[in-house]
Design a protein around this motif. Structure first.
Motif, short mmCIF file in Angstrom:
data_model
loop_
_atom_site.label_atom_id
_atom_site.label_comp_id
_atom_site.label_asym_id
_atom_site.label_seq_id
_atom_site.Cartn_x
_atom_site.Cartn_y
_atom_site.Cartn_z
N VAL A 34 0.81 -1.21 0.00
CA VAL A 34 0.00 0.00 0.00
C VAL A 34 0.84 1.26 0.00
O VAL A 34 0.62 2.18 -0.81
N TYR A 41 -2.92 5.67 -5.71
CA TYR A 41 -4.29 5.23 -5.41
C TYR A 41 -5.19 6.43 -5.12
O TYR A 41 -6.31 6.52 -5.64
N HIS A 44 -5.63 8.52 -8.47
CA HIS A 44 -6.30 7.84 -9.58
C HIS A 44 -7.69 7.33 -9.19
O HIS A 44 -8.67 7.54 -9.92
N ASP A 45 -7.79 6.63 -8.05
CA ASP A 45 -9.07 6.04 -7.66
C ASP A 45 -9.97 7.00 -6.88
O ASP A 45 -11.18 6.95 -7.01
N GLY A 99 -8.68 1.46 2.77
CA GLY A 99 -9.04 1.10 1.40
C GLY A 99 -10.51 1.28 1.10
O GLY A 99 -10.89 1.44 -0.07
N ALA A 164 -1.30 -3.76 -8.87
CA ALA A 164 -2.03 -2.49 -8.99
C ALA A 164 -2.75 -2.39 -10.33
O ALA A 164 -3.79 -1.74 -10.44
N TYR A 168 -6.37 -1.34 -7.29
CA TYR A 168 -5.72 -0.91 -6.06
C TYR A 168 -6.34 -1.55 -4.82
O TYR A 168 -5.66 -1.75 -3.81
#
Length: 403
Positions: A34, A41, A44-45, A99, A164, A168
């Motif tokens: 992570v 992460y 992008h996410d 997450g 990834a 993620y």
């Protein structure tokens, strides 16, 4: 007992609990997916800005710094084993929460918890090794742990890139899973090693002891100075290479030499390092790291920077193998966990000071002055550390007699 390291026993002579710690460190680092990809992460996410993502990553770092003190306190007061169990099982839960977090408040809180819980184990592991092993065995033991950490991290950074691409979210679950596995190894194979307190003797507070411990305070300053130099490899070096027209991919390949050299060379150097006077080895290692970065003042090619990385990595190997043993020799037995925590916090302070001073020096004074400054600071630290050698030997002998 002499503070000078003696010939180490055969690997089989190390206790089962130590090898369980070794496996635990390896498993934990194999799953460290992570943190290297956290900023990607978040941008992008979660579609956060780069600045916000960087601030969240800094929250993880703040938790890590806080973990050094709290982990040391817990290791001394509730025990090494329970502290490590809280760390690994708690980290697994914190990673899942991070997450799945959607609100910024939850992201901030869980990021801090990942840093806090994820690093609670460090003072406890350092103290456990000192509890389990005689002073002459500690250099080799700390070196083996350092090797396991780097082996695991080298594998995880490569595999995380592949994972990834799948998603993620998978990184968080796998990282949490390996953290739980590490906790199960501790639960099944590592007994409590904290020395039993003397009957009727109250717990000593840390601060009054530390403030009177001049040798320890000087060691803390030297640790901050070393970390300040070391962090240039991850903050100033990529900027300097970019200024020389080298792409970021080249920096990635050059800095990868750090892990390659550690994994390939440390097991062979470790057999030799145990024979050397600890405080003097520590001083020379700090000097080599400073001079290794100093090479940057005269190189502008990828291979020149590669030579620099190899040189300071050799110094890092010596430092990592011996620093835990030196602090273990220095710490009062009843405050061992908290002393280790303060030592870890000092390194954390250097990880903050280093990027700030290095990047600003590069911007305002240029690369030549910046890298020469690293070399000069390395010389200063060497002189200070070498001068402390007699006092460190005296403290080690006194603690050995008390034990």
């Amino acid at each position: 007992m002499s503070a000078v390291a003696v010939e180490s026993p055969a690997p089989a002579a190390l206790p089962r609990a130590f090898w369980a710690l070794w496996v635990c460190q390896l498993v934990n680092r194999l799953g460290s997916f992570v943190q290297p990809f956290l900023v990607l992460y978040l941008t992008h996410d979660r579609h956060l800005s780069a600045g916000t993502a960087g601030a969240v990553a800094a929250a993880v770092g703040a938790g890590s710094v806080a973990a050094q003190l709290s982990g040391g306190w817990l290791a001394d007061r509730v025990g090494r084993r329970l502290t490590m169990l809280i760390c690994f099982f708690g980290t697994g839960a914190a990673l899942i929460l991070l997450g799945s977090a959607r609100s910024m408040a939850m992201i901030w809180v869980t990021a801090f918890l990942v840093g806090l819980l994820g690093d609670l184990f460090r003072p406890a592991v350092q103290a456990t090794v000192a509890d389990l092993l005689e002073p002459g065995e500690r250099v080799r033991a700390y070196g083996l742990l350092f090797w396991a950490i780097n082996l695991g991290f080298s594998v995880s950074t490569v595999s995380a890139g592949v994972l990834a691409s799948v998603g993620y979210g998978l990184l968080f679950w796998l990282n949490a899973g390996t953290s739980v596995i590490a906790g199960l190894v501790i639960w099944a194979m590592v007994p409590e090693s904290r020395p039993a307190p003397e009957a009727g003797v109250p717990h000593r507070p840390l601060l009054p002891v530390v403030l009177r411990d001049t040798v320890f305070l000087l060691m803390i300053l030297l640790q901050i100075g070393y970390a300040t130099i070391y962090m240039q490899g991850y903050s100033t070096l990529p900027l300097a290479m970019a200024d020389d027209g080298l792409p970021s991919s080249t920096y990635g390949l050059v800095i990868a030499l750090n892990g390659v050299v550690i994994v390939l060379i440390q097991p062979f150097l470790g057999k030799w390092l145990v024979k050397i006077d600890r405080p003097k080895l520590l001083a020379v290692s700090m000097l080599v790291v400073g001079l290794g970065f100093g090479i940057g003042a005269v190189v502008h090619t990828w291979w020149g920077y590669g030579v620099s990385v190899v040189v300071w990595t050799i110094g890092e190997i010596g430092f990592a193998a011996v620093i835990g043993a030196v602090f273990a020799d220095l710490a009062p037995i009843d405050l061992r966990g908290r002393y280790m925590g303060l030592a870890g916090m000092a390194f954390g302070v250097g990880t903050v000071v280093g990027p700030l001073t290095g990047t600003n020096a590069l911007e305002h004074f240029g690369p030549t002055v910046t890298w020469l400054g690293c070399a000069v600071l390395g010389v200063v630290i060497f002189i200070g550390q070498y001068s402390l050698a007699p006092a460190l030997h005296a403290r080690a002998a006194a603690n050995a007699a008390t034990a």
